[in-house]
Design a protein around this motif. Structure first.
Motif, PDB file in Angstrom:
ATOM      1  N   ASP A   1     101.074 -67.534  54.143  1.00 37.52           N
ATOM      2  CA  ASP A   1     100.978 -67.609  55.586  1.00 37.52           C
ATOM      3  C   ASP A   1     102.069 -67.229  56.418  1.00 37.52           C
ATOM      4  N   SER A   2     103.240 -66.955  55.927  1.00 40.86           N
ATOM      5  CA  SER A   2     104.391 -66.638  56.532  1.00 40.86           C
ATOM      6  C   SER A   2     104.406 -65.217  57.355  1.00 40.86           C
ATOM      7  N   LYS A   3     105.312 -64.968  58.507  1.00 45.31           N
ATOM      8  CA  LYS A   3     105.280 -63.897  59.060  1.00 45.31           C
ATOM      9  C   LYS A   3     106.301 -62.972  58.512  1.00 45.31           C
ATOM     10  N   THR A   4     107.142 -63.639  57.452  1.00 44.09           N
ATOM     11  CA  THR A   4     108.233 -62.904  57.030  1.00 44.09           C
ATOM     12  C   THR A   4     107.588 -62.175  55.526  1.00 44.09           C
ATOM     13  N   GLN A   5     107.812 -60.850  55.477  1.00 40.84           N
ATOM     14  CA  GLN A   5     107.228 -60.235  54.385  1.00 40.84           C
ATOM     15  C   GLN A   5     108.426 -59.590  53.503  1.00 40.84           C
ATOM     16  N   LYS A   6     108.196 -59.608  52.158  1.00 44.52           N
ATOM     17  CA  LYS A   6     109.462 -59.085  51.348  1.00 44.52           C
ATOM     18  C   LYS A   6     108.922 -57.520  51.170  1.00 44.52           C
ATOM     19  N   ARG A   7     109.934 -56.585  51.321  1.00 44.20           N
ATOM     20  CA  ARG A   7     109.723 -55.192  51.520  1.00 44.20           C
ATOM     21  C   ARG A   7     110.558 -54.586  50.258  1.00 44.20           C
ATOM     22  N   THR A   8     110.063 -53.459  49.891  1.00 46.48           N
ATOM     23  CA  THR A   8     111.072 -52.480  49.266  1.00 46.48           C
ATOM     24  C   THR A   8     111.692 -51.397  50.085  1.00 46.48           C
ATOM     25  N   ALA A   9     112.712 -50.672  49.977  1.00 48.79           N
ATOM     26  CA  ALA A   9     113.062 -49.823  50.794  1.00 48.79           C
ATOM     27  C   ALA A   9     112.158 -48.796  51.080  1.00 48.79           C
ATOM     28  N   LYS A  10     111.182 -48.377  49.997  1.00 45.21           N
ATOM     29  CA  LYS A  10     110.424 -47.245  50.163  1.00 45.21           C
ATOM     30  C   LYS A  10     109.462 -47.653  50.656  1.00 45.21           C
ATOM     31  N   GLU A  11     109.017 -48.824  50.700  1.00 49.17           N
ATOM     32  CA  GLU A  11     107.547 -49.477  51.569  1.00 49.17           C
ATOM     33  C   GLU A  11     107.946 -49.652  52.709  1.00 49.17           C
ATOM     34  N   LEU A  12     109.340 -50.051  53.160  1.00 54.42           N
ATOM     35  CA  LEU A  12     109.674 -50.081  54.680  1.00 54.42           C
ATOM     36  C   LEU A  12     109.653 -48.965  55.210  1.00 54.42           C
ATOM     37  N   ALA A  13     110.224 -47.692  54.801  1.00 55.97           N
ATOM     38  CA  ALA A  13     110.187 -46.511  55.336  1.00 55.97           C
ATOM     39  C   ALA A  13     108.744 -45.860  55.427  1.00 55.97           C
ATOM     40  N   GLU A  14     107.906 -46.108  54.627  1.00 50.61           N
ATOM     41  CA  GLU A  14     106.481 -45.689  54.778  1.00 50.61           C
ATOM     42  C   GLU A  14     105.705 -46.426  55.755  1.00 50.61           C
ATOM     43  N   LEU A  15     106.017 -47.597  55.971  1.00 51.14           N
ATOM     44  CA  LEU A  15     105.403 -48.372  57.190  1.00 51.14           C
ATOM     45  C   LEU A  15     105.894 -48.071  58.319  1.00 51.14           C
ATOM     46  N   ASN A  16     107.110 -47.480  58.253  1.00 52.67           N
ATOM     47  CA  ASN A  16     107.806 -47.164  59.623  1.00 52.67           C
ATOM     48  C   ASN A  16     107.027 -45.809  60.242  1.00 52.67           C
ATOM     49  N   HIS A  17     106.886 -44.913  58.958  1.00 51.03           N
ATOM     50  CA  HIS A  17     106.208 -43.407  59.270  1.00 51.03           C
ATOM     51  C   HIS A  17     104.741 -43.472  59.910  1.00 51.03           C
ATOM     52  N   LYS A  18     103.927 -44.854  59.414  1.00 51.70           N
ATOM     53  CA  LYS A  18     102.909 -45.120  59.996  1.00 51.70           C
ATOM     54  C   LYS A  18     102.829 -45.866  61.142  1.00 51.70           C
ATOM     55  N   ASN A  19     103.886 -46.067  61.731  1.00 49.37           N
ATOM     56  CA  ASN A  19     104.369 -47.102  62.824  1.00 49.37           C
ATOM     57  C   ASN A  19     103.630 -48.554  62.628  1.00 49.37           C
ATOM     58  N   GLN A  20     103.738 -48.901  61.294  1.00 48.24           N
ATOM     59  CA  GLN A  20     103.189 -50.099  60.975  1.00 48.24           C
ATOM     60  C   GLN A  20     104.106 -51.188  60.480  1.00 48.24           C
ATOM     61  N   ASN A  21     105.387 -50.871  60.738  1.00 47.24           N
ATOM     62  CA  ASN A  21     106.565 -51.779  60.653  1.00 47.24           C
ATOM     63  C   ASN A  21     106.459 -52.821  61.605  1.00 47.24           C
ATOM     64  N   ILE A  22     106.723 -54.203  61.290  1.00 47.71           N
ATOM     65  CA  ILE A  22     106.586 -55.346  62.181  1.00 47.71           C
ATOM     66  C   ILE A  22     107.687 -55.644  63.077  1.00 47.71           C
ATOM     67  N   PHE A  23     108.846 -55.055  62.561  1.00 50.85           N
ATOM     68  CA  PHE A  23     110.216 -55.405  63.466  1.00 50.85           C
ATOM     69  C   PHE A  23     110.507 -54.000  64.057  1.00 50.85           C
ATOM     70  N   LYS A  24     110.810 -54.108  65.146  1.00 50.50           N
ATOM     71  CA  LYS A  24     111.254 -52.801  66.091  1.00 50.50           C
ATOM     72  C   LYS A  24     112.527 -52.622  66.579  1.00 50.50           C
ATOM     73  N   GLY A  25     113.511 -53.381  66.191  1.00 53.42           N
ATOM     74  CA  GLY A  25     114.895 -53.392  66.825  1.00 53.42           C
ATOM     75  C   GLY A  25     115.511 -54.404  67.106  1.00 53.42           C
ATOM     76  N   GLY A  26     116.941 -54.452  67.397  1.00 52.60           N
ATOM     77  CA  GLY A  26     117.433 -55.595  68.087  1.00 52.60           C
ATOM     78  C   GLY A  26     119.047 -55.398  67.605  1.00 52.60           C
ATOM     79  N   THR A  27     120.007 -56.330  67.625  1.00 56.06           N
ATOM     80  CA  THR A  27     121.273 -56.222  67.610  1.00 56.06           C
ATOM     81  C   THR A  27     121.867 -56.318  66.080  1.00 56.06           C
ATOM     82  N   LEU A  28     122.853 -55.627  65.825  1.00 55.06           N
ATOM     83  CA  LEU A  28     123.209 -55.432  64.383  1.00 55.06           C
ATOM     84  C   LEU A  28     124.341 -56.387  63.623  1.00 55.06           C
ATOM     85  N   LYS A  29     124.099 -56.881  62.623  1.00 56.71           N
ATOM     86  CA  LYS A  29     125.350 -57.405  62.024  1.00 56.71           C
ATOM     87  C   LYS A  29     125.443 -57.134  60.434  1.00 56.71           C
ATOM     88  N   ILE A  30     126.680 -56.422  60.192  1.00 59.13           N
ATOM     89  CA  ILE A  30     126.737 -55.903  58.916  1.00 59.13           C
ATOM     90  C   ILE A  30     127.939 -56.460  57.982  1.00 59.13           C
TER      91      ILE A  30
END
Length: 245
Positions: free
Chosen positions: A102-131
């Protein structure tokens, strides 16, 4: 309209001023601790060695404490007390916990995250970066919108394109967590941040970068930033990439 924009500018200025004041005060308080510890040790040592050797050891302890306190103060001014304390007391093992159903946090693979983005289904849209613990700009500032995410399986390389002509290239990203408020990539072999900024002594935009590479249990950094003396606060114990909304 202008009144609204003026209010936002004043609000942001007040927030930055308050943050700097808090960092200054907490930096002084935290920076004093090495001196306190050195003072206690110095009293104990001199109580046992009341000679030149004892005095010499106490002086060395004092100098090291002053140096350590100054470094702590500088780090807190750059990163803030919250980030400094999180490095000191955080447990990286907690990042590897599996999200609950029931968590809003989802575990992704790199491929899955990219595919979700291509379908505009990624739940995170942007923010500030820390590397690797190093902020892009001031902490929690400089928010960027994610425009696209691509992943090359053959190269094991992810590319995230942001607004403001900014992008990140990540080699071998792994252990990815996505939620509406944060995107985490816990480990990576190398990250390159590319962005545009005014050239030194000019109004023209130039291309700049910051490289972070994991080598022998440390982070090797490189940059071509020339308009300021750049301090890169990257450490091996930090997550490879965190983007905060």
């Amino acid at each position: 309209m202008y009144k609204y924009m003026y209010t936002i500018v004043i609000h942001n200025f007040e927030k930055r001023t308050m943050r700097k004041l808090i960092n200054f005060i907490t930096g002084i308080i935290t920076g004093i601790f090495p001196l306190i510890i050195a003072g206690i040790l110095g009293v104990l040592i001199y109580n046992e060695l009341q000679n030149l050797i004892g005095i010499f050891i106490c002086v060395i302890l004092g100098l090291l404490a002053i140096w350590g306190g100054i470094q702590i103060f500088k780090i807190i001014q750059r990163k803030g007390i919250v980030d400094f304390m999180s490095v000191v007391i955080a447990s990286p093992d907690l990042d590897n916990l599996e999200p609950t159903k029931d968590s809003k946090t989802q575990k992704r693979t790199a491929k899955e995250l990219a595919e979700l983005n291509h379908k505009n289904q990624n739940i995170f849209k942007g923010g500030t970066l820390k590397i690797f613990g190093d902020w892009y700009g001031e902490p929690y500032q400089n928010s960027l919108k994610i425009l696209s995410i691509d992943y090359n399986e053959e190269k094991k390389q992810m590319e995230i394109q942001f607004s403001q002509n900014t992008r990140i290239i990540i080699d071998e990203p792994d252990h990815i967590l996505e939620s509406p408020s944060v995107l985490k990539i816990l480990s990576a072999k190398r990250i390159k941040l590319e962005f545009q900024h005014e050239k030194k002594g000019s109004t023209k935009q130039g291309s700049y970068f910051k490289n972070y590479a994991v080598e022998r249990n440390r982070i090797r950094t490189e940059t071509n930033i020339d308009w300021i003396k750049q301090k890169i606060d990257a450490t091996i114990g930090q997550d490879a990439l965190i983007i905060f909304n």
